[in-house]
Write an enzyme that holds these catalytic residues in place. Structure first.
Site, PDB file in Angstrom:
ATOM      1  N   TYR A 177     -13.129 -17.150  36.621  1.00 42.80           N
ATOM      2  CA  TYR A 177     -14.170 -16.000  37.148  1.00 42.80           C
ATOM      3  C   TYR A 177     -14.592 -15.147  35.761  1.00 42.80           C
ATOM      4  CZ  TYR A 177     -15.400 -11.149  38.031  1.00 42.80           C
ATOM      5  OH  TYR A 177     -15.974 -10.052  38.187  1.00 42.80           O
ATOM      6  N   ASP A 192     -29.002 -18.384  49.907  1.00 43.27           N
ATOM      7  CA  ASP A 192     -28.177 -18.700  48.603  1.00 43.27           C
ATOM      8  C   ASP A 192     -29.073 -18.941  47.391  1.00 43.27           C
ATOM      9  OD1 ASP A 192     -26.677 -20.063  46.670  1.00 43.27           O
ATOM     10  OD2 ASP A 192     -25.423 -20.931  48.178  1.00 43.27           O
ATOM     11  N   GLY A 194     -23.415  -6.518  48.891  1.00 42.30           N
ATOM     12  CA  GLY A 194     -22.081  -6.386  48.345  1.00 42.30           C
ATOM     13  C   GLY A 194     -21.660  -4.986  48.296  1.00 42.30           C
ATOM     14  N   LYS A 235     -15.998 -13.530  43.323  1.00 41.50           N
ATOM     15  CA  LYS A 235     -15.336 -12.510  42.461  1.00 41.50           C
ATOM     16  C   LYS A 235     -13.963 -12.577  42.591  1.00 41.50           C
ATOM     17  CE  LYS A 235     -15.971  -8.686  45.386  1.00 41.50           C
ATOM     18  NZ  LYS A 235     -15.989  -7.403  45.679  1.00 41.50           N
ATOM     19  N   LYS A 240     -18.556 -14.838  33.607  1.00 41.94           N
ATOM     20  CA  LYS A 240     -18.945 -13.333  33.213  1.00 41.94           C
ATOM     21  C   LYS A 240     -19.160 -13.801  31.787  1.00 41.94           C
ATOM     22  CE  LYS A 240     -18.873 -11.237  36.787  1.00 41.94           C
ATOM     23  NZ  LYS A 240     -20.235 -11.116  37.791  1.00 41.94           N
ATOM     24  N   SER A 252     -18.175  -7.691  33.402  1.00 45.94           N
ATOM     25  CA  SER A 252     -16.885  -6.948  33.446  1.00 45.94           C
ATOM     26  C   SER A 252     -16.045  -6.729  32.179  1.00 45.94           C
ATOM     27  CB  SER A 252     -16.234  -7.984  34.607  1.00 45.94           C
ATOM     28  OG  SER A 252     -14.553  -7.764  34.465  1.00 45.94           O
ATOM     29  N   ASN A 308     -12.734  -0.919  36.340  1.00 45.52           N
ATOM     30  CA  ASN A 308     -12.136  -1.093  37.887  1.00 45.52           C
ATOM     31  C   ASN A 308     -13.176  -0.040  38.942  1.00 45.52           C
ATOM     32  OD1 ASN A 308     -10.146  -2.105  36.059  1.00 45.52           O
ATOM     33  ND2 ASN A 308      -8.873  -2.477  37.850  1.00 45.52           N
TER      34      ASN A 308
HETATM   35  N1  UDP Z   1      -1.738  -4.254  41.371  1.00 47.60           N
HETATM   36  C1  UDP Z   1      -0.603  -4.198  42.146  1.00 47.60           C
HETATM   37  N2  UDP Z   1      -0.484  -4.386  43.589  1.00 47.60           N
HETATM   38  C2  UDP Z   1      -1.513  -4.961  44.063  1.00 47.60           C
HETATM   39  C3  UDP Z   1      -2.825  -5.209  43.602  1.00 47.60           C
HETATM   40  C4  UDP Z   1      -2.803  -4.808  42.111  1.00 47.60           C
HETATM   41  O1  UDP Z   1       0.393  -3.672  41.431  1.00 47.60           O
HETATM   42  O2  UDP Z   1      -1.283  -5.671  45.362  1.00 47.60           O
HETATM   43  C5  UDP Z   1      -1.977  -3.932  40.067  1.00 47.60           C
HETATM   44  C6  UDP Z   1      -2.263  -5.064  39.048  1.00 47.60           C
HETATM   45  O3  UDP Z   1      -0.986  -5.651  38.801  1.00 47.60           O
HETATM   46  C7  UDP Z   1      -3.102  -4.287  38.006  1.00 47.60           C
HETATM   47  C8  UDP Z   1      -3.588  -3.210  38.700  1.00 47.60           C
HETATM   48  O4  UDP Z   1      -2.887  -2.956  40.017  1.00 47.60           O
HETATM   49  O5  UDP Z   1      -1.982  -3.837  36.854  1.00 47.60           O
HETATM   50  C9  UDP Z   1      -5.081  -3.191  38.966  1.00 47.60           C
HETATM   51  O6  UDP Z   1      -5.415  -4.392  39.740  1.00 47.60           O
HETATM   52  P1  UDP Z   1      -6.570  -5.094  40.393  1.00 47.60           P
HETATM   53  O7  UDP Z   1      -6.167  -6.445  40.935  1.00 47.60           O
HETATM   54  O8  UDP Z   1      -7.159  -3.903  41.214  1.00 47.60           O
HETATM   55  O9  UDP Z   1      -7.505  -5.294  39.185  1.00 47.60           O
HETATM   56  P2  UDP Z   1      -7.564  -5.962  37.802  1.00 47.60           P
HETATM   57  O10 UDP Z   1      -7.515  -4.662  36.781  1.00 47.60           O
HETATM   58  O11 UDP Z   1      -6.397  -6.651  37.804  1.00 47.60           O
HETATM   59  O12 UDP Z   1      -9.050  -6.622  37.956  1.00 47.60           O
END
Ligand code: UDP
Length: 339
Positions: A149, A58, A10, A84, A153, A124, A178
């Site tokens: 999810y 698996d 992954g 995830k 965790k 996470s 992130n």
């Molecule tokens: N985000 C966005 N547009 C997208 C995907 C994510 O504006 O298409 C924003 C989301 O609202 C968050 C940030 O980017 O504020 C990080 O999102 P992501 O899903 O990557 O990680 P998270 O922190 O939510 O796990």
């Protein structure tokens, strides 16, 4: 020394496998290819000159797992294998509990039976929910996770705490912020299946013309530019933290260890800052529109990663721009592969 890496093909797993091989560990991968692809194994070999041992199954299949433990003198595990997708976990929570927790318990049972220690768990920052204060350090109180999810965790962490205590084992919980970016060779990276949920894959696919426009989920947050803030950590830096954590466990003189580390850069970036940094780093446009907030999103999360620096001798080294460059190179590689 043989280390089991579950989910080793992954996104974070494959980068970690490369770093483990570079540090002379023998890597045994178990990955069911549910969210990864076999060519990653060839690419790991191309980068390192070594092909890890690979079992495609698996982890809920206990009898196959037992055979792996019988065939190899495993001395530790880094556990990445898990579903995830946050949204999917709300629709099919039972699948998430079964896949993420049963497979974890199955590996731990083998550790218990064979008296093996040294277990690293992929956790996470989602376990903190919307923390009351920034930055988030390891003593920040955990809040109920927003998604199933996230709950897997939190539950995984609880299982490991009990495992460490009851059986005198060495365990490290790594809480990622992130993760972004790809390997500098452009041979490894994130492979989002379908429409990406995460920001950086969506930005990348928009720049590549695969998606028309990025939707920015909300510009009315109480942040400087109104968009939400996260701590984006380069995946190779993250991978290196796993090796540092594993070495610390192996070299520990204690029988029972329960370490927890936040892995982030310590710096928050807004969604708009990420978009601008991507455009600047790669000289490419990312069309976007402002949309309403996404349900379940928090306003701001960034790490205090001082503990990892102090105790693991690790810190994030790569800038946001550098990381976003590698993502773009990976996107080009993927395009060439499919042509
Ligand atoms: N985000 C966005 N547009 C997208 C995907 C994510 O504006 O298409 C924003 C989301 O609202 C968050 C940030 O980017 O504020 C990080 O999102 P992501 O899903 O990557 O990680 P998270 O922190 O939510 O796990």
């Amino acid at each position: 020394m043989s280390i089991l890496v579950t989910g080793g093909l992954g996104y974070i797993g494959s980068h970690t496998v490369v770093e483990l091989i570079k540090n002379n560990f023998e890597v045994i991968i178990v990955d069911d290819l549910s969210n990864s692809e076999k060519f990653i194994l060839n690419n790991i070999e191309e980068i390192t000159g070594k092909r890890p041992i690979f079992y495609p199954f698996d982890l809920r299949r206990k009898e196959l797992l037992t055979q792996v433990f019988e065939a190899h003198d495993i001395k530790g595990c880094i556990n990445f294998a898990a579903s995830k997708a946050v949204g999917e976990s709300m629709v099919e929570p039972l699948d998430y509990y079964e896949n993420n927790l049963f497979s974890l318990v199955n590996v731990l049972q083998e550790f218990r039976k064979r008296n093996i220690s040294n277990f690293i768990f992929s956790s996470s920052c989602t376990v903190y929910g919307q923390a009351d204060e920034m930055p988030i350090d390891e003593n920040t109180p955990l809040k109920e996770a927003e998604s199933s999810y996230g709950k897997t965790k939190q539950m995984g962490e609880d299982i490991l705490k009990d495992f460490s205590r009851a059986y005198q084992k060495r365990v490290t919980l790594l809480r990622y912020f992130n993760p972004i970016g790809a390997h500098p060779t452009a041979l490894l990276g994130e492979l989002p299946s379908g429409i990406p949920n995460n920001l950086v894959p969506y930005v990348t696919q928009t720049a590549a013309g695969i998606r028309e426009k990025l939707s920015i989920w909300g510009d009315d947050y109480p942040t400087e530019d109104g968009t939400a803030v996260r701590d984006y950590i380069y995946v190779v830096d993250l991978a290196k933290a796993h090796v540092a954590a594993l070495k610390k466990l192996i070299n520990s003189e204690e029988e029972t260890v329960l370490d927890v580390y936040n892995l982030g850069t310590g710096k928050g970036s807004s969604v708009l800052e990420v978009v601008k940094a991507f455009e600047l780093a790669n000289d490419v446009a990312v069309p976007y529109q402002i949309c309403p907030r996404r349900e379940g999103d928090i306003t701001v999360a960034y790490a205090n990663a001082d503990k990892a620096e102090k105790e693991l001798g690790w810190k994030s080294e790569t800038t946001l721009e550098e990381a976003l460059k590698t993502t773009w190179e990976w996107q080009k590689y993927l395009k060439e592969r499919t042509n």
